[in-house]
Design an enzyme around this catalytic site. Structure first.
Site, mmCIF file in Angstrom:
data_model
loop_
_atom_site.group_PDB
_atom_site.id
_atom_site.type_symbol
_atom_site.label_atom_id
_atom_site.label_comp_id
_atom_site.label_asym_id
_atom_site.label_seq_id
_atom_site.Cartn_x
_atom_site.Cartn_y
_atom_site.Cartn_z
ATOM 1 N N ASN A 9 0.867 -1.183 0.000
ATOM 2 C CA ASN A 9 0.000 0.000 0.000
ATOM 3 C C ASN A 9 0.904 1.233 0.000
ATOM 4 O OD1 ASN A 9 -1.830 2.026 0.471
ATOM 5 N ND2 ASN A 9 -2.273 1.427 2.589
ATOM 6 N N LYS A 11 0.059 4.257 -0.308
ATOM 7 C CA LYS A 11 -0.615 5.440 0.248
ATOM 8 C C LYS A 11 -0.378 6.660 -0.669
ATOM 9 C CE LYS A 11 0.218 3.439 4.742
ATOM 10 N NZ LYS A 11 0.064 3.566 6.167
ATOM 11 N N HIS A 95 -9.470 1.067 4.811
ATOM 12 C CA HIS A 95 -8.174 1.201 5.497
ATOM 13 C C HIS A 95 -8.351 2.088 6.735
ATOM 14 C CE1 HIS A 95 -4.029 2.412 6.279
ATOM 15 N NE2 HIS A 95 -3.692 1.289 5.669
ATOM 16 N N GLU A 97 -6.744 4.455 7.894
ATOM 17 C CA GLU A 97 -6.590 5.901 7.682
ATOM 18 C C GLU A 97 -7.882 6.501 7.133
ATOM 19 O OE1 GLU A 97 -3.003 5.455 5.453
ATOM 20 O OE2 GLU A 97 -2.027 4.834 7.312
ATOM 21 N N GLU A 177 -5.441 -5.239 10.379
ATOM 22 C CA GLU A 177 -4.454 -4.194 10.593
ATOM 23 C C GLU A 177 -4.743 -3.472 11.904
ATOM 24 O OE1 GLU A 177 -2.457 -3.032 6.685
ATOM 25 O OE2 GLU A 177 -4.149 -1.706 6.951
ATOM 26 N N GLY A 183 2.318 2.043 10.697
ATOM 27 C CA GLY A 183 3.241 3.165 10.573
ATOM 28 C C GLY A 183 3.902 3.554 11.874
ATOM 29 N N SER A 223 3.342 -2.409 10.314
ATOM 30 C CA SER A 223 4.791 -2.433 10.523
ATOM 31 C C SER A 223 5.436 -3.775 10.158
ATOM 32 C CB SER A 223 5.130 -2.019 11.959
ATOM 33 O OG SER A 223 4.693 -0.688 12.198
#
Ligand code: PEP
Length: 266
Positions: A9, A11, A95, A97, A177, A183, A223
């Site tokens: 991904n 992003k 996702h 985010e 996730e 991240g 991660s």
């Protein structure tokens, strides 16, 4: 036997020359016919050029989002059919985010991001367009600390897969996730990942039946790096990875793919 699947991904990262350079190096580092599925998910404006860059390689293309309508007055949005035209096989949906970072803030300061209901509408639209949704689920640190991780996963799965035809279930990929691992450099331990994946597979079995659930792929994301990929991928219910930061470096992404092959195909 589930075919493992590692996706990158990207992003909102990379410019076009760096994206081209990354794919070009990745192509030299991957086996000609890896025994797992591999995909990159660039920014939507780079889907067409990346489709050309991966031509005649084992790398497949994925988008990072879509809008669940075929066409109409939805300024700034992209339909599954438009994404399909670029050559995409996959679309990442829900996702964290999009669920927790992007969107207007409510009175409590929290972002009112994408709902399970919206993810489900997108999931049905992506399946109808003949692509594979990668449906992301995962708890926040606060939810984990309160002992609510499994409840959150149960709720997100039920909501994000609402109305999905069970006949299409095996075409869906789930990505677990944990939000606290994305991240942050802090990955779930193999035990935490396996426990969550087992829970997810149990809920999928309730929803779609045991056979379908045993065939559905569940990626871990958060991660994933070359030095933890092998142990995470050895977990029996972890069928690959959704990789953010480490997918932006060809050597790291190729090493993660290699870790997945070592763990799952030998
Ligand atoms: C992601 O964005 O899906 C992700 C898992 O990111 P990272 O690997 O950087 O934690």
């Amino acid at each position: 036997m589930r075919r493992p699947f590692v996706a990158g991904n990207w992003k909102m990262n990379l410019d076009l020359p760096s994206a081209r350079a990354l794919v070009s190096e990745l192509r030299t580092r991957l086996p000609a016919a890896p025994p797992i599925d591999v995909a990159i998910c660039p920014s939507s404006v780079y889907l067409f050029p990346m489709a050309r860059a991966i031509a005649d390689s084992p790398i497949r293309l994925g988008a990072q989002n879509c809008y669940p309508e075929k066409s109409g007055a939805f300024t700034g949005e992209i339909s599954p059919q438009m994404i399909k035209e670029t050559g995409c096989t996959y679309v990442i949906l829900g996702h964290s985010e999009r669920r927790h970072t992007i969107g207007p803030k409510g009175p409590d300061g929290r972002v009112a991001g994408e709902s399970d209901e919206m993810v489900a509408a997108k999931c049905r639209a992506v399946l109808a367009a003949g692509m594979i949704p990668i449906v992301c689920v995962g708890e926040t640190l606060e939810e984990r600390d309160k002992g609510r991780a499994e409840d959150v996963l149960t709720r997100q799965l039920a909501g994000s897969l609402a109305g999905v035809d069970p006949a299409a279930s095996m075409d869906i990929v789930i990505a677990y996730e944990p939000v606290w691992a994305i991240g942050t450099g802090r990955n779930a331990t193999p035990e935490q990942a396996q426990e969550a994946h087992r829970h997810i597979r149990g809920r999928l079995a309730e929803r779609f039946g045991r056979d379908a659930a045993e065939r559905m792929r569940i990626q871990y994301g958060g991660s994933v790096k070359p030095d933890n990929a092998l142990t995470l991928m050895k977990c029996p219910d972890v069928d690959g990875a959704l990789v953010g930061g480490a997918s932006l470096k060809a050597a790291d992404f190729a090493a993660i793919i290699d870790g997945c092959i070592q763990a799952r195909c030998h």
